[in-house]
Design a protein around this motif. Structure first.
Motif, PDB file in Angstrom:
ATOM      1  N   VAL A  59       0.860  -1.184   0.000  1.00 55.69           N
ATOM      2  CA  VAL A  59       0.000   0.000   0.000  1.00 55.69           C
ATOM      3  C   VAL A  59       0.897   1.235   0.000  1.00 55.69           C
ATOM      4  CG1 VAL A  59      -1.934  -1.118   1.182  1.00 55.69           C
ATOM      5  CG2 VAL A  59      -0.156   0.023   2.521  1.00 55.69           C
ATOM      6  N   ARG A  60       0.354   2.362  -0.419  1.00 57.04           N
ATOM      7  CA  ARG A  60       1.118   3.611  -0.472  1.00 57.04           C
ATOM      8  C   ARG A  60       0.550   4.605   0.535  1.00 57.04           C
ATOM      9  NH1 ARG A  60       1.312   1.464  -5.536  1.00 57.04           N
ATOM     10  NH2 ARG A  60       3.392   1.372  -6.469  1.00 57.04           N
ATOM     11  N   LEU A  61       1.448   5.366   1.130  1.00 53.44           N
ATOM     12  CA  LEU A  61       1.074   6.322   2.158  1.00 53.44           C
ATOM     13  C   LEU A  61       1.735   7.659   1.859  1.00 53.44           C
ATOM     14  CD1 LEU A  61      -0.219   6.994   4.924  1.00 53.44           C
ATOM     15  CD2 LEU A  61       1.912   6.211   5.993  1.00 53.44           C
ATOM     16  N   ASP A  62       0.897   8.708   1.723  1.00 56.75           N
ATOM     17  CA  ASP A  62       1.410  10.063   1.502  1.00 56.75           C
ATOM     18  C   ASP A  62       1.714  10.704   2.856  1.00 56.75           C
ATOM     19  OD1 ASP A  62       1.142   9.859  -1.254  1.00 56.75           O
ATOM     20  OD2 ASP A  62      -0.922  10.594  -1.229  1.00 56.75           O
ATOM     21  N   VAL A  63       2.908  11.282   2.985  1.00 56.21           N
ATOM     22  CA  VAL A  63       3.292  11.952   4.230  1.00 56.21           C
ATOM     23  C   VAL A  63       3.755  13.365   3.917  1.00 56.21           C
ATOM     24  CG1 VAL A  63       3.966   9.788   5.340  1.00 56.21           C
ATOM     25  CG2 VAL A  63       5.685  11.133   4.127  1.00 56.21           C
ATOM     26  N   ASP A  64       3.549  14.272   4.873  1.00 57.61           N
ATOM     27  CA  ASP A  64       4.047  15.628   4.745  1.00 57.61           C
ATOM     28  C   ASP A  64       5.534  15.659   5.070  1.00 57.61           C
ATOM     29  OD1 ASP A  64       1.510  16.620   4.121  1.00 57.61           O
ATOM     30  OD2 ASP A  64       0.986  16.834   6.248  1.00 57.61           O
ATOM     31  N   LEU A  65       6.192  16.738   4.626  1.00 55.62           N
ATOM     32  CA  LEU A  65       7.621  16.877   4.893  1.00 55.62           C
ATOM     33  C   LEU A  65       7.896  16.909   6.398  1.00 55.62           C
ATOM     34  CD1 LEU A  65      10.514  17.277   3.949  1.00 55.62           C
ATOM     35  CD2 LEU A  65      10.042  19.724   3.680  1.00 55.62           C
ATOM     36  N   GLU A  66       7.027  17.560   7.164  1.00 49.72           N
ATOM     37  CA  GLU A  66       7.236  17.622   8.608  1.00 49.72           C
ATOM     38  C   GLU A  66       7.187  16.240   9.240  1.00 49.72           C
ATOM     39  OE1 GLU A  66       5.591  20.108  12.516  1.00 49.72           O
ATOM     40  OE2 GLU A  66       4.607  20.311  10.556  1.00 49.72           O
ATOM     41  N   GLU A  67       6.320  15.341   8.710  1.00 54.01           N
ATOM     42  CA  GLU A  67       6.272  13.967   9.228  1.00 54.01           C
ATOM     43  C   GLU A  67       7.545  13.220   8.893  1.00 54.01           C
ATOM     44  OE1 GLU A  67       1.590  12.769   9.181  1.00 54.01           O
ATOM     45  OE2 GLU A  67       2.550  13.040   7.215  1.00 54.01           O
ATOM     46  N   ALA A  68       8.124  13.531   7.728  1.00 53.36           N
ATOM     47  CA  ALA A  68       9.399  12.900   7.368  1.00 53.36           C
ATOM     48  C   ALA A  68      10.531  13.420   8.236  1.00 53.36           C
ATOM     49  CB  ALA A  68       9.706  13.150   5.894  1.00 53.36           C
TER      50      ALA A  68
ATOM     51  N   PHE B 231      10.340  14.484  11.533  1.00 60.53           N
ATOM     52  CA  PHE B 231      10.278  14.020  12.916  1.00 60.53           C
ATOM     53  C   PHE B 231       9.765  12.593  13.066  1.00 60.53           C
ATOM     54  CE2 PHE B 231       9.604  18.684  13.172  1.00 60.53           C
ATOM     55  CZ  PHE B 231      10.739  19.009  13.907  1.00 60.53           C
ATOM     56  N   GLY B 232       9.143  12.022  12.021  1.00 61.15           N
ATOM     57  CA  GLY B 232       8.444  10.760  12.172  1.00 61.15           C
ATOM     58  C   GLY B 232       7.016  11.018  12.613  1.00 61.15           C
ATOM     59  N   ALA B 233       6.170  10.008  12.491  1.00 59.07           N
ATOM     60  CA  ALA B 233       4.763  10.198  12.843  1.00 59.07           C
ATOM     61  C   ALA B 233       4.091   8.849  13.054  1.00 59.07           C
ATOM     62  CB  ALA B 233       4.038  10.977  11.736  1.00 59.07           C
TER      63      ALA B 233
ATOM     64  N   ARG C 238      22.526  24.268  12.175  1.00 62.20           N
ATOM     65  CA  ARG C 238      22.851  22.866  12.416  1.00 62.20           C
ATOM     66  C   ARG C 238      21.716  22.137  13.142  1.00 62.20           C
ATOM     67  NH1 ARG C 238      26.944  21.945   8.954  1.00 62.20           N
ATOM     68  NH2 ARG C 238      28.583  23.531   9.172  1.00 62.20           N
ATOM     69  N   GLY C 239      21.487  20.896  12.691  1.00 57.72           N
ATOM     70  CA  GLY C 239      20.550  20.018  13.389  1.00 57.72           C
ATOM     71  C   GLY C 239      19.096  20.365  13.252  1.00 57.72           C
ATOM     72  N   LEU C 240      18.752  21.184  12.259  1.00 62.07           N
ATOM     73  CA  LEU C 240      17.337  21.532  12.057  1.00 62.07           C
ATOM     74  C   LEU C 240      16.782  20.915  10.775  1.00 62.07           C
ATOM     75  CD1 LEU C 240      17.193  25.285  13.159  1.00 62.07           C
ATOM     76  CD2 LEU C 240      16.755  23.212  14.504  1.00 62.07           C
ATOM     77  N   GLY C 241      17.479  19.905  10.258  1.00 62.22           N
ATOM     78  CA  GLY C 241      17.015  19.244   9.044  1.00 62.22           C
ATOM     79  C   GLY C 241      16.208  17.995   9.353  1.00 62.22           C
ATOM     80  N   VAL C 242      16.279  17.029   8.445  1.00 59.57           N
ATOM     81  CA  VAL C 242      15.496  15.786   8.550  1.00 59.57           C
ATOM     82  C   VAL C 242      16.245  14.799   9.442  1.00 59.57           C
ATOM     83  CG1 VAL C 242      14.444  13.892   7.253  1.00 59.57           C
ATOM     84  CG2 VAL C 242      14.592  16.186   6.244  1.00 59.57           C
TER      85      VAL C 242
END
Length: 372
Positions: free
Chosen positions: A112-121, A123-125, A303-307
């Protein structure tokens, strides 16, 4: 003494695979059922040649000038040739079924496929998915039988799942094995199938599954959920469910690996004099300090504010690309102030200097990532 190499049409240094391939080709062409009774003698010669050359010991004797075959020919000795070779030649290679086939088997994997927002990528969700898969039939519990009934041993094959038949050929009697048609090879029959699953032991059902999306996922990442796929026939164990991620684009931030990139538009006065500014990031408001003389396309790194790193600790960086805005309209007072500044800096009559063309922000980023 017969030339067995010539009979099979192979050189004297032929490998075992070459000999077997040549024999099978000739056996199909010369079998009496195909070529008629007149080819029977030729077929026997080919079979005798294969009996000798397919056995290392007999081939060694033959190469020394001794024909190891017994008078009249031996078709089933230790030479590696016999009824199994004939069966493979005319009925296809592989091992025959030796017992009943399990009615309960593992189910297929599902995707199955799941669409996620960049913010979820970043921090995780935790997400919930609606999936439509096969599940164990609640009525029969996967037994395939109507409640209160059981499977019966097949009366045709006596539970073996296979039946044997004896066929006559010019080589004598050959016994063949085939799946039982009465029970389809299972060894059991279902006299009263479950009315809900039709004897399958499973039904299709829509259900909700919780998914933990880890930080660092991107488009194409697959998350494996063990035993959450299709339940197998006969209530067999479920396969796995794979969740494929598709990351939605963000209106402000662009992702490159685990780093985030954005553009900060500043007036030329702020770039020249320096200024403190506040950025709205995924981590909330962050202060950024522009040094005096900040140039267009200059990059400020937070620094450290990325994915977040997938399967690791830490995060990437936030790269802020500065874009200096030059005013397109000036009133008289502003124009006079700039002329005074140009006079003070000796730039009333600037001399142009040519240099290589500067690519855009993300063009330069692309070239850097590609090693150009």
């Amino acid at each position: 003494m017969n030339d067995y190499y010539e009979i099979l049409g192979v050189p004297r240094d032929a490998s075992t695979d070459q000999i077997k391939k040549a024999y099978r080709k000739l056996a199909r062409e010369l079998h009496p059922d195909v070529a008629g009774a007149e080819a029977e003698d030729r077929f026997k010669d080919v079979s005798r040649a294969y009996e000798v050359l397919s056995n290392p010991d007999k081939r060694q004797q033959y190469d020394r000038g001794v024909d190891p075959t017994a008078p009249g020919g031996g078709m089933g000795g230790s030479g590696g040739f016999g009824f199994q070779d004939i069966f493979e030649t005319f009925f296809g290679g592989g091992q025959a079924q030796q017992g009943p086939v399990p009615r309960s088997r593992r189910g297929q994997d599902a995707l199955v496929r799941l669409d996620v927002d960049l913010e979820e990528a970043v921090f995780g969700a935790k997400r919930e998915l609606q999936v439509d898969t096969a599940v164990v039939c609640r009525t029969c519990g996967g037994t395939c039988c109507r409640p209160g009934t059981t499977m019966h041993t097949c009366e045709v094959c006596k539970g073996r799942g296979v039946v044997q038949r004896v066929q006559r050929s010019f080589l004598g009697q050959i016994m063949t094995t085939a799946p039982c048609a009465a029970c389809q090879g299972f060894g059991t029959v279902i006299p009263e199938p479950c009315v809900d699953c039709g004897g399958e032991g499973r039904v299709r059902e829509r259900r909700t599954i919780a998914v933990n999306v880890p930080a660092g996922v991107e488009t194409g990442t697959r998350i494996r959920l063990t035993a959450q796929g299709e339940v197998g026939p006969g209530g067999g164990p479920a396969g796995d469910l794979y969740v494929e991620i598709r990351e939605r684009p963000h209106e402000t931030f662009v992702r490159r690996g685990d780093d985030l990139h954005c553009t900060l538009e500043v007036p030329m006065t702020a770039a020249a004099l320096g200024a403190g500014m506040t950025l709205d990031t995924f981590d909330g408001e962050q202060e950024i300090e522009l040094r005096p003389g900040t140039q267009p396309a200059q990059v400020v790194t937070l620094r450290g504010l990325g994915v977040g790193h997938l399967n690791g600790s830490g995060r990437g960086d936030l790269q802020v690309h500065v874009e200096v805005q030059v005013p397109t309209t000036l009133d008289d007072e502003q124009a006079e102030l700039l002329r005074s500044l140009a006079k003070l800096r000796g730039e009333e009559h600037p001399e142009p200097r040519l240099s290589a063309a500067h690519p855009g922000v993300f063009s330069r980023l692309r070239d850097k990532l590609s090693g150009r």
